[in-house]
Design a protein around this motif. Sequence first.
Motif, PDB file in Angstrom:
ATOM      1  N   PHE A 153      25.851  37.522  32.106  1.00  0.00           N
ATOM      2  CA  PHE A 153      26.353  38.839  31.740  1.00  0.00           C
ATOM      3  C   PHE A 153      27.421  38.704  30.652  1.00  0.00           C
ATOM      4  CE2 PHE A 153      28.564  37.624  35.718  1.00  0.00           C
ATOM      5  CZ  PHE A 153      29.877  37.550  35.271  1.00  0.00           C
ATOM      6  N   PRO A 154      27.510  39.706  29.765  1.00  0.00           N
ATOM      7  CA  PRO A 154      28.567  39.702  28.743  1.00  0.00           C
ATOM      8  C   PRO A 154      29.903  39.972  29.397  1.00  0.00           C
ATOM      9  CG  PRO A 154      27.398  41.779  28.729  1.00  0.00           C
ATOM     10  CD  PRO A 154      26.671  40.903  29.711  1.00  0.00           C
ATOM     11  N   TRP A 155      30.917  40.129  28.596  1.00  0.00           N
ATOM     12  CA  TRP A 155      32.250  40.356  29.141  1.00  0.00           C
ATOM     13  C   TRP A 155      32.240  41.556  30.077  1.00  0.00           C
ATOM     14  CZ3 TRP A 155      35.242  36.404  28.591  1.00  0.00           C
ATOM     15  CH2 TRP A 155      35.189  35.631  27.431  1.00  0.00           C
ATOM     16  N   LEU A 156      32.658  41.346  31.310  1.00  0.00           N
ATOM     17  CA  LEU A 156      32.793  42.450  32.239  1.00  0.00           C
ATOM     18  C   LEU A 156      33.850  43.419  31.719  1.00  0.00           C
ATOM     19  CD1 LEU A 156      32.791  40.589  35.693  1.00  0.00           C
ATOM     20  CD2 LEU A 156      30.942  41.947  34.706  1.00  0.00           C
ATOM     21  N   SER A 157      33.710  44.672  32.049  1.00  0.00           N
ATOM     22  CA  SER A 157      34.683  45.654  31.593  1.00  0.00           C
ATOM     23  C   SER A 157      36.084  45.179  31.955  1.00  0.00           C
ATOM     24  CB  SER A 157      34.412  47.013  32.229  1.00  0.00           C
ATOM     25  OG  SER A 157      34.435  46.916  33.641  1.00  0.00           O
ATOM     26  N   PRO A 158      37.055  45.478  31.094  1.00  0.00           N
ATOM     27  CA  PRO A 158      38.398  44.913  31.309  1.00  0.00           C
ATOM     28  C   PRO A 158      39.017  45.372  32.621  1.00  0.00           C
ATOM     29  CG  PRO A 158      38.477  46.672  29.688  1.00  0.00           C
ATOM     30  CD  PRO A 158      37.026  46.381  29.931  1.00  0.00           C
ATOM     31  N   SER A 159      39.778  44.479  33.176  1.00  0.00           N
ATOM     32  CA  SER A 159      40.540  44.813  34.369  1.00  0.00           C
ATOM     33  C   SER A 159      41.635  45.799  34.002  1.00  0.00           C
ATOM     34  CB  SER A 159      41.158  43.547  34.954  1.00  0.00           C
ATOM     35  OG  SER A 159      41.932  42.897  33.962  1.00  0.00           O
TER      36      SER A 159
END
Length: 314
Positions: free
Chosen positions: A251-257
């Motif tokens: 998966f690409p970068w997970l949505s930012p925390s």
Amino acid sequence: MKKLFFGAMCFALIGVGLTGCKKEQKLKPTNETSIDGQFNVSSNGKMLIFESVEDYQKIVENPSEKIKFDFLTKVSKMNHITYSEQLEILKTENDSLLGDDYLAQILNEDWIVQIGDYLYRVNKPEEKVYVLPVANINEYDDLVNQNKSNPNIRKFSTSDNVIELAEEGATGEKGLKCDEPGAGSRENYNDYKINTTIQISVTVYYRKFGIYFSNGVDVWNHVGNNEKLYIQAENLWAKKKCSTIYGPISFPWLSPSTASISRRTYTFYSGSTPLYGYHTKARARYENWDFPSGGNPYTVTFSGWAEIEINSPY
């Protein structure tokens, strides 16, 4: 007060940041037996009790965010002492002999939990699990002391599917149905020093405890404010013993925390069944969200990334 597991209570299982969890005030003892009708769990004042193996599996087999949250909230209100709480009382939270925050909420101060018809004592330093039938609960002290002369106590390896072996009546560490060996537990740790004050650490891991197994990524920033953490993964897969492969996925970068966090986790696999093999590869990225003077909208600065890889010992 009970200490809630921050890997689930304060942030979601996959890609959600810490949300400023606060410890709950300890309530009166309770033996309520269900959480939203999902599973039966109670406390006898000494340990956590799962009515059946199926009830236990619901909170360890890749549980949803809601199940973890509900379960840990429930545990926080029970009147027995968890291993996690014992560490807090003794002020030795960084010296856990388990190395897993979630399991530390499941086990009591003696490393014991009741699942169905058996009591399980996980001795991680020895990589052993000791099992005693509930019918012999009066021999609890023998279980704590791992009394080898007690014929009612059986010993297994943390690499084994201990719950299955106990339920099927196995007398030792050799499996009854599956000859595939369990993969060894491993951790791979990497630091990325961004500047003199910012350092992110990334750990990929597979941990085995006989009754609980976990594979994932742990990212945290030692020092910093208003930071955001991202996780990216490639070719993740895990194979249970005598079962099919789970994955591969990327998966690409997970949505930012959310801002102002210091730790983030991604759990790829967890359950009561050990893995035969696994591959875990992940990156972490840090962004510093500073507010310029004058209160204008924040700016985002890409600060760095880290990458590590771990493979199964086939």
